[in-house]
Every structure is written in C-alpha cells, then in structure tokens.
Design an enzyme around this catalytic site. Sequence first.
Site, mmCIF file in Angstrom:
data_model
loop_
_atom_site.group_PDB
_atom_site.id
_atom_site.type_symbol
_atom_site.label_atom_id
_atom_site.label_comp_id
_atom_site.label_asym_id
_atom_site.label_seq_id
_atom_site.Cartn_x
_atom_site.Cartn_y
_atom_site.Cartn_z
ATOM 1 N N LYS A 8 -0.790 2.832 7.191
ATOM 2 C CA LYS A 8 -1.538 1.568 7.179
ATOM 3 C C LYS A 8 -0.584 0.380 7.250
ATOM 4 C CE LYS A 8 -5.495 1.392 4.679
ATOM 5 N NZ LYS A 8 -6.396 1.298 3.522
ATOM 6 N N PHE B 247 -31.612 -10.299 -0.215
ATOM 7 C CA PHE B 247 -31.733 -8.937 -0.752
ATOM 8 C C PHE B 247 -33.184 -8.517 -0.948
ATOM 9 C CE2 PHE B 247 -27.377 -9.706 -1.040
ATOM 10 C CZ PHE B 247 -26.743 -8.484 -1.030
ATOM 11 N N CYS C 200 -19.808 -0.074 -2.545
ATOM 12 C CA CYS C 200 -19.927 -0.661 -3.888
ATOM 13 C C CYS C 200 -21.194 -0.271 -4.642
ATOM 14 C CB CYS C 200 -19.836 -2.180 -3.786
ATOM 15 S SG CYS C 200 -18.193 -2.721 -3.297
ATOM 16 N N ASP D 65 0.861 -1.185 0.000
ATOM 17 C CA ASP D 65 0.000 0.000 0.000
ATOM 18 C C ASP D 65 0.888 1.223 0.000
ATOM 19 O OD1 ASP D 65 -3.271 0.127 0.699
ATOM 20 O OD2 ASP D 65 -2.173 2.021 0.868
HETATM 21 P P1 NAD Z 1 -10.113 0.683 -0.086
HETATM 22 O O1 NAD Z 1 -10.270 2.140 -0.338
HETATM 23 O O2 NAD Z 1 -10.489 0.105 1.230
HETATM 24 O O3 NAD Z 1 -8.598 0.260 -0.346
HETATM 25 C C1 NAD Z 1 -7.842 0.678 -1.456
HETATM 26 C C2 NAD Z 1 -6.374 0.763 -1.012
HETATM 27 O O4 NAD Z 1 -5.562 0.958 -2.166
HETATM 28 C C3 NAD Z 1 -6.084 1.922 -0.076
HETATM 29 O O5 NAD Z 1 -5.479 1.423 1.115
HETATM 30 C C4 NAD Z 1 -5.099 2.809 -0.863
HETATM 31 O O6 NAD Z 1 -4.164 3.456 -0.048
HETATM 32 C C5 NAD Z 1 -4.469 1.790 -1.786
HETATM 33 N N1 NAD Z 1 -3.868 2.349 -2.997
HETATM 34 C C6 NAD Z 1 -4.383 3.210 -3.892
HETATM 35 N N2 NAD Z 1 -3.518 3.428 -4.905
HETATM 36 C C7 NAD Z 1 -2.422 2.664 -4.664
HETATM 37 C C8 NAD Z 1 -1.199 2.466 -5.354
HETATM 38 N N3 NAD Z 1 -0.924 3.066 -6.515
HETATM 39 N N4 NAD Z 1 -0.294 1.623 -4.787
HETATM 40 C C9 NAD Z 1 -0.541 1.000 -3.626
HETATM 41 N N5 NAD Z 1 -1.702 1.158 -2.931
HETATM 42 C C10 NAD Z 1 -2.626 1.980 -3.453
HETATM 43 O O7 NAD Z 1 -10.925 -0.029 -1.253
HETATM 44 P P2 NAD Z 1 -11.708 -1.438 -1.204
HETATM 45 O O8 NAD Z 1 -12.995 -1.284 -0.511
HETATM 46 O O9 NAD Z 1 -10.765 -2.511 -0.802
HETATM 47 O O10 NAD Z 1 -12.039 -1.621 -2.757
HETATM 48 C C11 NAD Z 1 -11.040 -1.914 -3.704
HETATM 49 C C12 NAD Z 1 -11.710 -2.302 -4.996
HETATM 50 O O11 NAD Z 1 -12.461 -3.509 -4.806
HETATM 51 C C13 NAD Z 1 -12.716 -1.274 -5.519
HETATM 52 O O12 NAD Z 1 -12.675 -1.281 -6.906
HETATM 53 C C14 NAD Z 1 -14.044 -1.823 -5.041
HETATM 54 O O13 NAD Z 1 -15.111 -1.419 -5.857
HETATM 55 C C15 NAD Z 1 -13.825 -3.313 -5.159
HETATM 56 N N6 NAD Z 1 -14.660 -4.116 -4.270
HETATM 57 C C16 NAD Z 1 -14.867 -3.718 -2.986
HETATM 58 C C17 NAD Z 1 -15.635 -4.518 -2.133
HETATM 59 C C18 NAD Z 1 -15.896 -4.089 -0.717
HETATM 60 O O14 NAD Z 1 -16.786 -4.659 -0.086
HETATM 61 N N7 NAD Z 1 -15.182 -3.117 -0.167
HETATM 62 C C19 NAD Z 1 -16.181 -5.716 -2.614
HETATM 63 C C20 NAD Z 1 -15.918 -6.114 -3.911
HETATM 64 C C21 NAD Z 1 -15.164 -5.303 -4.739
#
Ligand code: NAD
Length: 434
Positions: A35, A252, A263, A30
């Site tokens: 973090k 749902f 999401c 990250d």
């Molecule tokens: P999040 O915001 O919790 O985490 C994203 C992380 O990526 C952050 O910690 C950020 O610092 C890091 N980051 C960003 N750019 C970076 C880079 N260039 N190098 C290294 N780290 C970097 O996001 P999330 O909730 O985990 O979601 C991630 C993806 O998964 C999204 O596209 C989301 O739509 C998808 N998704 C999320 C869920 C969910 O329930 N949260 C479920 C399915 C899919």
Amino acid sequence: MHIAMIGTGYVGLVSGACFAEFGSTVTCVDRDAGKIERLRSGDIPIFEPGLDDLVARGVRSGRLRFTTDLPTAVSGADAVFLAVGTPSRRGDGHADLRFVEQAAIDVAKALSGYTVVVTKSTVPVGTGRRVAELIRDTNPEADVDVASNPEFLREGSAIGDFMRPDRVVIGCETARAQAVLRELYRPLFLMETPMVVTGLETAELTKYAANAFLATKITFINEIADLCDKLGADVQDIARGMGLDGRIGKKFLHAGPGYGGSCFPKDTLALARTAQDVGSPVRLVETVVQINDRRKGAMAGRIMAACGGSVRGKSIGVLGVAFKPNTDDMRDAPSLSIIPALQDAGATVKAFDPAAMHEAQSLLPDVEWCADPYAVAEGAHAVALVTEWNEFRGLDLERLGAPMRQRVFVDLRNVYRPEVVRAQGFAYTSIGRP
Ligand code: NAD
C-alpha cells in the site's frame, strides 16, 4: 504541527491528506508495504472522490509523506493518530482491538518529547485507558497524553465530511492535550465548527451512539417500507412526510436492502456486546442488528418472487455491488448476501459496478463481471439495482430491456418511478411502493 497517522486505510489516508491540506506535516504509516509503495508512486489504493488530487497536492507541498517506518514517523510527532481497523472479533461480535493494541505498543517504543496519542479508530469505551496503560507499561518514561477523536466521515464524501464536519468530538483529560488537538483543527474554527470536548469514555461512546442511532433510523424506515408493501402505502412519501419534521430530519430515511459497510454492522454489534457485558443491554440496538441481518438475507427472496418464485436456471443481472455509491468498499455489502443466495437457488449472475468490481471479485466467485450496466441485461430474466450509483439513475430502459429474456426490474433502492419503468414494458418492483 507534526502528525503521525498510524494506519493508511479509508480513515487514515483521508484524515492524513486533509490535515496536510490544513497545514500540518503528516507522515502516514502503514504496515502494508504494498500500500505504501503504491501511495509513494502516486497510486491511490482506494476509490474516494477527490482523494487523488488532495494526496497529490499534499505530496507536492512536502507536507504529506508515506512510510512503513513507524518509529521515525512517531519520534518527531506532536500528535500520533491511531487509525487502524477495529473489525468484529470473530465469534462474539466485540470490536477486535488487536491492531489498536499492537499499534499502541509500537508507538510507545518510539515516543520522544511530549506527544498526544489519539484514537481515531472507532473503539469501545475503555480503549483509551487501555492504550494509556500499554504505553506506560512499554515506555514508562514517555511524556504522553491519550485522547479520543472519533471520526464521523462517510466513504464517498469523506473529504467534504472531514473538511466541513458537523462537529468534532474530542475526549481528553489535560489542557495540554486539548491545546494540541484544538491547534490541529484550528482551520475549522474559522467555520465555527462545533467542538464537543469531553472525557475519554464519553467521546468513545458518542461514536457508537451516533452510528447505532443512524442504523436504527434506516432499520425503522425499512420496516415501515415492508408495512407499506402490505398496506398499499408509499414509503417515499412517508419518509418525506416524516423527514420534513425538523425533529426527525430527512436523512437516513431511504428504504433499501439493509445497511452494510465497514461501520454500522460491526459498530452496532460491538455496542450491543459492550452493553451486555456491563449489564445494561441496549435491546433496541440488538433488535436492529437482528432485523438488518434478516433483511439482507430476504432481499434475494424479493428477486426470486419477481421472477415468478424461482431463479433456477435463470440469469440475473446485478447493478452495483459496493455497499453504497462512490466507494469500492465491499465490507458487509448487501450484495454479499444477495448474490450467493441467488446462486444457491440456481441462478447465474452477471454484475457491474463502477468502482468495486476489483474488490468484489474474490468475495463473489462465479459472477460474470460486465463492462457496463447494459451488458448485465443480456439474456437476463431480471435485472436488480442493488447500489444506487448515479450512473444507474438515468439508464436507457429500452436499451436495457431489449436484450433481456423477460423484462423484470427489481429496484432495491427506489431509484426509478414505477410508472416510468412500467411504461417501458417492465414488471417493476421496488421497496415499499405500490
Ligand atoms: P482500513 O481497514 O481501511 O485501514 C486500516 C489500515 O490500518 C490498514 O491499511 C492496515 O494495514 C493498517 N494497520 C493495521 N495495523 C497497523 C499497525 N500496527 N501499524 C500500521 N498500520 C496498521 O480501515 P478504515 O476503514 O480506515 O477504518 C479505520 C478505523 O476508523 C476503524 O476503527 C473504523 O471503524 C473507523 N471508521 C471508519 C470509517 C469508514 O468509513 N471507513 C468512518 C469512521 C470511522
């Protein structure tokens, strides 16, 4: 197998820890140094049941590591997963691909040996090809395939969802890439988890289609609930009567304050924008987005109505602010619409949430945060149940009501049986029930 997981948020951290549990060696990367520092010291930055144990086990086994050093993590990896955020782009609702594109460029510079770069983030159709192009432009020598592997886990039950998924969707174009992904998911073959292996575009769109369908299902039952309110019918019984039909399914179909979270809101909007751009609008999804936005706004009105039409000068107790139970995620939570609307109408708000108060504090200023569910009721003119945490399901209603100025209970999740709450002297309203 060696994996680099780029982005250590909800999806990256859970996926990384689960792949380590499956036996791969995983380096979670990250760019947020704070973090990574917390993770290294054994402190899990998000609330997700079971994740602390799983991460600790991965670290102890030597198969799970955390770093900000992307090049080192990527250079020895068989597969690099992009699990960075894809929020709504301000202004137009398209998915903001800045983080994905930057990560692709950073990864490209560090590739060595054959690697599969996999988008796990939810990304619009065409992103996989864009990632491939960025990698080619940045590092023409790279021996790489790009694949799509959308993630379907739900916050709150993320580990179970990852370890025992309904299906795994893989979009890729070479047998070599497919072999790597099949090997990574091999532990799931023993459970005969269905794999949908398809092209890049299809995999990308499958994720949006699934989320849009679920959001539509929620919105459908919410509208039926409003109709029930007018007609004196009971939406819980209707949901059961509908859901027992195997073609429909029970899940749902819970009426509530409208979907939120990290999401559905952004993904429905992004799908609608993509579809408009290519001249094939998904009008049903566009309508779902509008209805849901209006609904979240209207929920404060229900609380005001329960308080006799106005909350000016009144104290409202709020139970739960996270967008759903078992998470501290506040992204697009209904509470973010409801609480400010109550405050704008002149109410003071006290609130309690078992996990999300820390996240919520900066998003919901001027809320008095309480130590437990009963404290929100002290001096309150009404208590509203906004998130259906288990610990709100069996409240001691006498204890809740005793310090209230008036016994008004607004149950936006239909957790309680109306007759039970009314028997304790409460004026009780819920969603779509007589
Ligand atoms: P999040 O915001 O919790 O985490 C994203 C992380 O990526 C952050 O910690 C950020 O610092 C890091 N980051 C960003 N750019 C970076 C880079 N260039 N190098 C290294 N780290 C970097 O996001 P999330 O909730 O985990 O979601 C991630 C993806 O998964 C999204 O596209 C989301 O739509 C998808 N998704 C999320 C869920 C969910 O329930 N949260 C479920 C399915 C899919």
